[in-house]
Write a protein that holds these residues in place. Sequence first.
Motif, PDB file in Angstrom:
ATOM      1  N   ASP A 123      85.506  15.367 -64.098  1.00 30.82           N
ATOM      2  CA  ASP A 123      86.721  15.825 -63.434  1.00 30.82           C
ATOM      3  C   ASP A 123      87.699  14.672 -63.292  1.00 30.82           C
ATOM      4  O   ASP A 123      87.668  13.731 -64.071  1.00 30.82           O
ATOM      5  CB  ASP A 123      86.373  16.467 -62.081  1.00 30.82           C
ATOM      6  N   ASN A 124      88.564  14.707 -62.266  1.00 28.09           N
ATOM      7  CA  ASN A 124      89.540  13.643 -62.056  1.00 28.09           C
ATOM      8  C   ASN A 124      89.049  12.585 -61.093  1.00 28.09           C
ATOM      9  O   ASN A 124      89.760  11.659 -60.786  1.00 28.09           O
ATOM     10  CB  ASN A 124      90.860  14.225 -61.534  1.00 28.09           C
ATOM     11  N   GLY A 125      87.857  12.747 -60.585  1.00 26.25           N
ATOM     12  CA  GLY A 125      87.309  11.819 -59.616  1.00 26.25           C
ATOM     13  C   GLY A 125      86.895  12.551 -58.357  1.00 26.25           C
ATOM     14  O   GLY A 125      86.749  13.773 -58.356  1.00 26.25           O
ATOM     15  N   PRO A 126      86.716  11.825 -57.257  1.00 27.79           N
ATOM     16  CA  PRO A 126      86.222  12.417 -56.023  1.00 27.79           C
ATOM     17  C   PRO A 126      87.093  13.535 -55.454  1.00 27.79           C
ATOM     18  O   PRO A 126      86.606  14.400 -54.754  1.00 27.79           O
ATOM     19  CB  PRO A 126      86.174  11.244 -55.051  1.00 27.79           C
ATOM     20  N   ASP A 127      88.370  13.532 -55.746  1.00 28.38           N
ATOM     21  CA  ASP A 127      89.265  14.564 -55.220  1.00 28.38           C
ATOM     22  C   ASP A 127      90.619  14.384 -55.887  1.00 28.38           C
ATOM     23  O   ASP A 127      91.063  13.251 -56.032  1.00 28.38           O
ATOM     24  CB  ASP A 127      89.380  14.393 -53.708  1.00 28.38           C
ATOM     25  N   PRO A 128      91.320  15.377 -56.295  1.00 29.04           N
ATOM     26  CA  PRO A 128      91.021  16.808 -56.326  1.00 29.04           C
ATOM     27  C   PRO A 128      90.208  17.168 -57.572  1.00 29.04           C
ATOM     28  O   PRO A 128      90.138  16.392 -58.524  1.00 29.04           O
ATOM     29  CB  PRO A 128      92.395  17.446 -56.392  1.00 29.04           C
ATOM     30  N   PHE A 129      89.672  18.376 -57.564  1.00 21.92           N
ATOM     31  CA  PHE A 129      88.812  18.817 -58.659  1.00 21.92           C
ATOM     32  C   PHE A 129      89.493  19.875 -59.512  1.00 21.92           C
ATOM     33  O   PHE A 129      90.199  20.730 -59.009  1.00 21.92           O
ATOM     34  CB  PHE A 129      87.505  19.405 -58.111  1.00 21.92           C
ATOM     35  N   LEU A 130      89.238  19.792 -60.804  1.00 20.07           N
ATOM     36  CA  LEU A 130      89.667  20.860 -61.699  1.00 20.07           C
ATOM     37  C   LEU A 130      88.657  21.999 -61.655  1.00 20.07           C
ATOM     38  O   LEU A 130      88.999  23.155 -61.814  1.00 20.07           O
ATOM     39  CB  LEU A 130      89.813  20.337 -63.127  1.00 20.07           C
ATOM     40  N   GLN A 131      87.389  21.634 -61.446  1.00 19.49           N
ATOM     41  CA  GLN A 131      86.315  22.623 -61.323  1.00 19.49           C
ATOM     42  C   GLN A 131      85.614  22.392 -59.989  1.00 19.49           C
ATOM     43  O   GLN A 131      85.037  21.333 -59.756  1.00 19.49           O
ATOM     44  CB  GLN A 131      85.320  22.480 -62.473  1.00 19.49           C
ATOM     45  N   LYS A 132      85.661  23.389 -59.107  1.00 16.88           N
ATOM     46  CA  LYS A 132      85.112  23.232 -57.755  1.00 16.88           C
ATOM     47  C   LYS A 132      83.650  22.807 -57.744  1.00 16.88           C
ATOM     48  O   LYS A 132      83.218  22.076 -56.868  1.00 16.88           O
ATOM     49  CB  LYS A 132      85.285  24.524 -56.966  1.00 16.88           C
ATOM     50  N   GLY A 133      82.861  23.263 -58.716  1.00 14.60           N
ATOM     51  CA  GLY A 133      81.444  22.917 -58.763  1.00 14.60           C
ATOM     52  C   GLY A 133      81.192  21.428 -58.879  1.00 14.60           C
ATOM     53  O   GLY A 133      80.118  20.949 -58.527  1.00 14.60           O
ATOM     54  N   ASN A 134      82.168  20.679 -59.362  1.00 14.35           N
ATOM     55  CA  ASN A 134      81.997  19.237 -59.515  1.00 14.35           C
ATOM     56  C   ASN A 134      81.993  18.499 -58.178  1.00 14.35           C
ATOM     57  O   ASN A 134      81.542  17.360 -58.107  1.00 14.35           O
ATOM     58  CB  ASN A 134      83.088  18.666 -60.413  1.00 14.35           C
ATOM     59  N   SER A 135      82.460  19.139 -57.131  1.00 15.07           N
ATOM     60  CA  SER A 135      82.505  18.477 -55.830  1.00 15.07           C
ATOM     61  C   SER A 135      81.115  18.065 -55.364  1.00 15.07           C
ATOM     62  O   SER A 135      80.954  17.067 -54.674  1.00 15.07           O
ATOM     63  CB  SER A 135      83.167  19.375 -54.789  1.00 15.07           C
ATOM     64  N   ARG A 136      80.074  18.814 -55.744  1.00 13.62           N
ATOM     65  CA  ARG A 136      78.717  18.492 -55.288  1.00 13.62           C
ATOM     66  C   ARG A 136      78.257  17.114 -55.764  1.00 13.62           C
ATOM     67  O   ARG A 136      77.424  16.489 -55.143  1.00 13.62           O
ATOM     68  CB  ARG A 136      77.737  19.569 -55.740  1.00 13.62           C
ATOM     69  N   LEU A 137      78.811  16.642 -56.865  1.00 16.69           N
ATOM     70  CA  LEU A 137      78.448  15.329 -57.393  1.00 16.69           C
ATOM     71  C   LEU A 137      78.916  14.205 -56.478  1.00 16.69           C
ATOM     72  O   LEU A 137      78.260  13.176 -56.367  1.00 16.69           O
ATOM     73  CB  LEU A 137      79.070  15.151 -58.782  1.00 16.69           C
ATOM     74  N   TYR A 138      80.036  14.388 -55.810  1.00 16.44           N
ATOM     75  CA  TYR A 138      80.656  13.345 -55.008  1.00 16.44           C
ATOM     76  C   TYR A 138      80.316  13.446 -53.523  1.00 16.44           C
ATOM     77  O   TYR A 138      80.858  12.706 -52.718  1.00 16.44           O
ATOM     78  CB  TYR A 138      82.180  13.405 -55.177  1.00 16.44           C
ATOM     79  N   GLN A 139      79.443  14.360 -53.158  1.00 11.40           N
ATOM     80  CA  GLN A 139      79.032  14.527 -51.762  1.00 11.40           C
ATOM     81  C   GLN A 139      77.687  13.871 -51.540  1.00 11.40           C
ATOM     82  O   GLN A 139      77.016  13.449 -52.490  1.00 11.40           O
ATOM     83  CB  GLN A 139      78.971  16.015 -51.424  1.00 11.40           C
ATOM     84  N   GLY A 140      77.263  13.806 -50.285  1.00  8.81           N
ATOM     85  CA  GLY A 140      76.025  13.134 -49.918  1.00  8.81           C
ATOM     86  C   GLY A 140      74.817  13.570 -50.725  1.00  8.81           C
ATOM     87  O   GLY A 140      74.065  12.736 -51.239  1.00  8.81           O
ATOM     88  N   SER A 141      74.607  14.879 -50.877  1.00  6.74           N
ATOM     89  CA  SER A 141      73.418  15.357 -51.600  1.00  6.74           C
ATOM     90  C   SER A 141      73.467  14.984 -53.080  1.00  6.74           C
ATOM     91  O   SER A 141      72.439  14.667 -53.681  1.00  6.74           O
ATOM     92  CB  SER A 141      73.260  16.868 -51.445  1.00  6.74           C
ATOM     93  N   GLY A 142      74.639  14.991 -53.669  1.00  5.25           N
ATOM     94  CA  GLY A 142      74.783  14.585 -55.070  1.00  5.25           C
ATOM     95  C   GLY A 142      74.494  13.106 -55.253  1.00  5.25           C
ATOM     96  O   GLY A 142      73.848  12.687 -56.218  1.00  5.25           O
TER      97      GLY A 142
END
Length: 116
Positions: free
Chosen positions: A37-56
């Motif tokens: 994606d474009n990095g930690p924020d904003p996302f082109l694909q919402k599912g990519n957010s899990r990669l940049y969060q604590g559990s990811g």
Amino acid sequence: MIADHRRGFLRVRESQYGDRIDRCGSDRFDAILLDVDNGPDPFLQKGNSRLYQGSGLVRIKAALKPKGRVIFWSAHQDKSFVKLLSKSFKNVEAISAKAYPKAKRFTHTLFVADRD
């Protein structure tokens, strides 16, 4: 892309990040290089957010060998992501990078973090 060094050679694997990270088991990686994606924020694909969060980040850390390194490419700086990385990793840096060698400005960021 996942770089894997074994028996004196480097193996580079391009794959969906979640598949490789989740299935590595005890066969962990020296380095994980992520351009998602474009990095930690904003996302082109919402599912990519899990990669940049604590559990990811926990999953990524578990997939790295001791002293392994993860590098995230980003289209921009993000101080809050550096703070979040620092909770799970050591030697966290946000390094400015040019989009191409002759670019006049540093417009991209590489987030670099080491596993303990």
